[in-house]
Design a protein around this motif. Structure first.
Motif, mmCIF file in Angstrom:
data_model
loop_
_atom_site.group_PDB
_atom_site.id
_atom_site.type_symbol
_atom_site.label_atom_id
_atom_site.label_comp_id
_atom_site.label_asym_id
_atom_site.label_seq_id
_atom_site.Cartn_x
_atom_site.Cartn_y
_atom_site.Cartn_z
ATOM 1 N N ARG A 79 0.826 -1.204 0.000
ATOM 2 C CA ARG A 79 0.000 0.000 0.000
ATOM 3 C C ARG A 79 0.867 1.263 0.000
ATOM 4 N N GLN A 80 1.886 1.257 0.859
ATOM 5 C CA GLN A 80 2.791 2.406 0.942
ATOM 6 C C GLN A 80 3.570 2.597 -0.358
ATOM 7 N N GLY A 81 3.761 1.507 -1.096
ATOM 8 C CA GLY A 81 4.477 1.575 -2.367
ATOM 9 C C GLY A 81 3.607 1.998 -3.533
ATOM 10 N N GLY A 82 2.333 2.290 -3.275
ATOM 11 C CA GLY A 82 1.454 2.789 -4.329
ATOM 12 C C GLY A 82 0.459 1.787 -4.866
ATOM 13 N N ALA A 83 0.475 0.550 -4.362
ATOM 14 C CA ALA A 83 -0.475 -0.452 -4.844
ATOM 15 C C ALA A 83 -1.862 -0.180 -4.262
ATOM 16 N N GLU A 84 -2.881 -0.535 -5.013
ATOM 17 C CA GLU A 84 -4.252 -0.415 -4.527
ATOM 18 C C GLU A 84 -4.665 -1.745 -3.911
ATOM 19 N N PRO B 148 4.677 -2.719 -6.289
ATOM 20 C CA PRO B 148 6.058 -2.506 -6.746
ATOM 21 C C PRO B 148 6.773 -3.839 -6.938
ATOM 22 N N ASN C 176 -1.135 -4.294 -8.975
ATOM 23 C CA ASN C 176 0.138 -3.784 -9.485
ATOM 24 C C ASN C 176 1.072 -3.264 -8.390
#
Length: 473
Positions: A310-315, A341, A339
């Motif tokens: 989540r912190q890496g931008g994944a939904e 990281p 998707n």
């Protein structure tokens, strides 16, 4: 090391010596006795099914009884009966041809038991993954010692009692204890060591066994992909993948570990999987059909993986649930990670939980390369209505096993060898492959009182030259 652990280690050394001595007195256990051994395994499963399912559920905090019945108890019964049915054929001595240059003579391959087998079993299927290797070992005519996981102590103690009631300790024994006992177990001089567990620990087991040149079967894991091609119906893929991923809450070595979906379809497929999950488990936090995570450590690890992604931008996609109730029950709700990281833990470590990364690919070549650039997985799944595309995925990838338009169930086909390749394991079992794992194929060549080879002994002369020329042609 505690005093209790030290005593347990000394005890298991004594058990090993007793089993070795017993094997020396009965090196070739008759087939009728082996069949009786297999009947005892099937019988204790049937008689104690409720107790086995209850012990597993207690160890997990909650394990769906249906999952324990089908994947543990019934599996072992069918395995024992299949082995018994084919035992005579599998154990039969094989005659092989002899070249003319070595005639007269006869050659044969004798299938003989290796001796005493050590079986190290994991926590995720604590009954099946101890008993199925035992079935293979007993079918081969071996004696066996089992070291179950300390994460499922109730199941381990129950197996210990049930097997002690069915077999003498010099035939089958269960050794319980923690990591120190397990480490010492892998260092014993077995005739074969069978390990099921993580790749990381598998490396240590292989090193320990190497000290005594003990042959090893390693049933490991890895990140098993599911590739969905554009032609495959999304709803059908979602139902199949959700079932395989959420069985035992994803704590299955051959569960789909990530999905490769056509780019642009990731969200739709992910939402379809979550919808299936919500239908199967309306309230994952309280539904007894939804299995808990085996320990606090494993639960915390899975939550950390989700949060890192989540912190890496994944939904993150999850069905509606009571977060506090789920935490109290040690349950991770069905989770799809869109998707993540490439360097996130969900994409670099085997997940072993109900968390499913979804990665988009532009064309099938890219999906095949994605799998090929990583360690060979224990299983690979391809969903396609195009037989040519499905065959291409199978032809251009490598995995321990594979399935087309289904997952998990390839390991339930009795005559399919089950095992990994490369980092996902070495060796295989189930069916005849399991019998052969614990069998030494002994080569025997015999002749009469005199053999023409006597003519080829020194001093070398014309006879030797004539025969050598013939063989060189």
């Amino acid at each position: 090391m505690s005093e209790a652990e030290a005593k347990q280690i000394e005890r298991m050394k004594a058990v090993l010596e007793a089993q070795k001595a017993a094997f020396r007195t009965e090196r070739h256990r008759p087939l009728d006795k082996r069949k009786a051994d297999l009947d005892r395994i099937a019988g204790l499963c049937r008689t104690n099914a409720d107790a086995i399912a209850e012990a597993i559920s207690k160890d997990f905090g909650n394990r769906a009884r249906e999952e324990s019945v089908i994947a543990e108890i019934a599996f072992v019964i069918q395995d024992a009966e299949h082995t018994k049915k084919h035992l005579v054929k599998w154990a039969k001595t094989r005659k092989v041809g002899v070249p003319m240059t070595l005639m007269p003579g006869k050659a044969e391959i004798r299938r003989e038991p290796k001796g005493v087998a050590g079986i190290v079993s994991p926590w995720n299927y604590p009954f099946q993954l101890a008993m199925a290797p035992l079935v293979a070992a007993l079918g081969a005519g071996c004696r066996a010692m089992i070291k179950p996981s300390e994460y499922t102590p109730g199941t381990a103690e129950l197996m210990k009692r049930l097997l002690a009631d069915a077999f003498e300790e010099d035939h089958v024994a269960v050794i319980t204890g923690g990591p120190a006992v397990g480490e010492a177990f892998t260092k014993l001089k077995f005739d074969h060591l069978f390990y099921t567990g993580s790749t990381q620990v598998g490396r240590l087991v292989a090193k320990a066994a190497a000290e005594n040149l003990v042959p090893v079967t390693l049933e490991l894991g890895g990140k098993s992909p599911a590739i969905v091609t554009p032609d495959y119906p999304q709803d059908a893929a979602a139902k199949s993948i959700a079932w395989g991923k959420l069985f035992n809450a994803g704590q299955t070595c051959v569960a789909p570990d990530y999905v490769l979906a056509p780019k642009g379809s990731e969200r739709d497929l992910g939402e379809a999987i979550i919808n299936v999950a919500a239908h199967q488990f309306p309230d994952a936090s309280s539904d007894d059909a939804y299995t808990a995570i085996v320990s606090d450590r494993h639960y915390d690890r899975l939550n950390a993986m989700i949060e890192e992604a989540r912190q890496g931008g994944a939904e993150i996609l999850q069905p509606g649930h009571d977060a506090q109730a789920a935490q109290a029950a040690r349950k991770i709700p069905p989770t799809v990670v869109l998707n993540p990281p490439a360097d996130a833990a969900v994409m670099t470590e085997e997940i072993f939980g109900p968390v499913l990364p979804m990665v988009g690919y532009s064309e099938l070549d890219a999906a095949i390369d994605f799998v090929g650039d990583r360690d060979h997985p224990l299983a690979l799944y391809v969903y396609s209505t195009d037989k040519t595309q499905a065959q291409r995925v199978l032809d251009e990838t490598m995995s321990g096993g594979a399935a087309v338009n289904i997952n998990l169930l390839h390991l339930s086909v009795p005559d399919l060898p089950f095992g990994g390749v490369g980092a996902s394991g070495q060796g295989a079992y189930h069916g005849e492959a399991g019998f052969l794992t614990f069998t030494h194929e002994r080569s025997v060549f015999s002749t009469g009182k005199w053999h023409p080879s006597r003519l080829l002994a020194p001093p070398y002369g014309k006879m030797f030259e004539t025969v050598a020329k013939r063989q060189m042609k």
